[in-house]
Design a protein around this motif. Structure first.
Motif, PDB file in Angstrom:
ATOM      1  N   ALA A  10     -39.633 -80.848  51.135  1.00  0.00           N
ATOM      2  CA  ALA A  10     -38.883 -80.745  52.384  1.00  0.00           C
ATOM      3  C   ALA A  10     -39.822 -80.578  53.561  1.00  0.00           C
ATOM      4  N   MET A  75     -35.000 -77.450  60.111  1.00  0.00           N
ATOM      5  CA  MET A  75     -34.541 -78.486  59.208  1.00  0.00           C
ATOM      6  C   MET A  75     -33.666 -77.901  58.117  1.00  0.00           C
ATOM      7  N   LEU A  77     -31.977 -78.997  54.546  1.00  0.00           N
ATOM      8  CA  LEU A  77     -32.063 -79.988  53.482  1.00  0.00           C
ATOM      9  C   LEU A  77     -31.038 -79.628  52.422  1.00  0.00           C
ATOM     10  N   MET A 250     -30.538 -84.581  55.248  1.00  0.00           N
ATOM     11  CA  MET A 250     -31.467 -83.820  56.063  1.00  0.00           C
ATOM     12  C   MET A 250     -31.057 -83.835  57.528  1.00  0.00           C
ATOM     13  N   THR A 252     -32.538 -82.458  61.151  1.00  0.00           N
ATOM     14  CA  THR A 252     -33.742 -81.932  61.795  1.00  0.00           C
ATOM     15  C   THR A 252     -33.513 -81.841  63.292  1.00  0.00           C
TER      16      THR A 252
END
Length: 288
Positions: A10, A75, A77, A250, A252
Motif C-alpha cells: 500500500a 490513503m 486501501l 484505493m 488517496t
C-alpha cells in the motif's frame, strides 16, 4: 523485520501513484470553439467547461513552478472486507519528485525518502532481511517492468501527455471551497488512461478512466487532489490459496501548502540499505 505485505504494498503504491499523478496535466494546446448556430445558453456552458479544462491542464505546470511544497497524504486501501489507512506528511520537490516524509500505517511510523526515483523506507526498531535499517526500491525499474515507463515518475517534461488525455467533457466544475484556509475551485476530472504513455498496461490495472478531483487556488495551483481507483493486487498481497485476482480499492487525498519550502532529500548511507528492488519486481511479475 516483520513482513506485512498488504501494508508495504500500500505504501509503495501510494508513493508510485503519487509521483505518477504529480507529473500530471500540463497546458494543453488549442480549444474547442462553438459554431454560430449554438444556442447562447449552451455556448456559455461550453465556454465555462472549456475554461475549467484549461485551468486543470495548466494546474500541474503552475504548481511545479513553485519548485517545492509541504504535502500531506492520506490513503485508504480496502480489500476483502479489510481497510488499511496510511497517512503521511513531509516535503516534496515538485520538479524532480524527491521527497522526505513520515508515514504512519497500522500503528507503525515509517521514515520515507524518495531520491532520484529511488524509494527508501525505515521502520524504527526493525531491521530489514539484510539486517540493515533501510530498504530501497528503484521506482524506475518497477515502473518500466509494469510498462509505465520512466517518464511517468515525476518527470514534468511529460505533462503534455496528460493534457492530451483530458477532453473538455472530462472536466466538471463542482464549486468553491476552502482548503487549509485558502479559497479554491473544485473540479471533477476524468483522465483517459489509454491516452497516457504506457496506457495499454495501465488500462489493464486501472480500467479505462482515472477519476480525480482537484482543488485549485487563485493562482491556479493544486491545493488538494483526490484519486479513487480500483487496481489488481500485487501477488504478495494475495491471500494464500487464492485462485482469482484480488481487487484493491484505493482512495488517496493529497494536500499541498507552503510552496517554495526547502526539501533536503538525501539517500541513506549505502552501508545501511538493503536493496529490495528485485523482490518488488518478482512480486510484480507474479501479478500477470
Amino acid at each position: 523485520m516483520r513482513h506485512k505485505g498488504t501494508k508495504a504494498d500500500a505504501i509503495v503504491v501510494a508513493a508510485v501513484m503519487g509521483s505518477v499523478v504529480l507529473s500530471g496535466c500540463g497546458e494543453g494546446s488549442g480549444s474547442k470553439t462553438e459554431g454560430d448556430g449554438t444556442p447562447p445558453s449552451a455556448s456559455g456552458s461550453a465556454d465555462a467547461q472549456e475554461q475549467g479544462t484549461t485551468e486543470v491542464r495548466a494546474a500541474y505546470d503552475k504548481t511545479a513552478e513553485a519548485e517545492s511544497a509541504r504535502m500531506t497524504i492520506r490513503m485508504n486501501l480496502a480489500a476483502e472486507g479489510q481497510t488499511i489507512t496510511s497517512e503521511g506528511k513531509g516535503v516534496l520537490g515538485l520538479a524532480e519528485g524527491d521527497s522526505v516524509m513520515t508515514v504512519t500505517a497500522q500503528d507503525e511510523t515509517i521514515e520515507q525518502r524518495v531520491v532520484d526515483q529511488v524509494l527508501y523506507q525505515k521502520v524504527p526498531g526493525q531491521k530489514t532481511p539484510g539486517g540493515k535499517p533501510w530498504i530501497k526500491i528503484d521506482l524506475e525499474k518497477v515502473a518500466a517492468q509494469q510498462g509505465l515507463g520512466n517518464q511517468q515518475i515525476g518527470d514534468p517534461a511529460q505533462t503534455a501527455a496528460y493534457a492530451k488525455a483530458i477532453a473538455d467533457k472530462d472536466v466538471t466544475k463542482v464549486g468553491t471551497e476552502k482548503v487549509g484556509g485558502v479559497n479554491t475551485t473544485h473540479y471533477k476530472v476524468s483522465v483517459d488512461v489509454s491516452k497516457l504513455p504506457g496506457g495499454d498496461q495501465m488500462s489493464k490495472q486501472l480500467g479505462p478512466t482515472l477519476p480525480m478531483q482537484v482543488w485549485l487556488d487563485d493562482e491556479g495551483r493544486l491545493r488538494r487532489q483526490q484519486i479513487d481507483m480500483t487496481v489488481k493486487a500485487p501477488a504478495s498481497a494475495q491471500p494464500e490459496g487464492s485462485t482469482s485476482p484480488q481487487q484493491l480499492k484505493m482512495n488517496t487525498v493529497m494536500e499541498f501548502s507552503d510552496f517554495g519550502t526547502e526539501v533536503d532529500a538525501e539517500a541513506p548511507p549505502a552501508g545501511q540499505v538493503t536493496d529490495m528492488t528485485d523482490k518488488a519486481l518478482q512480486g510484480s511479475r507474479q501479478q500477470s
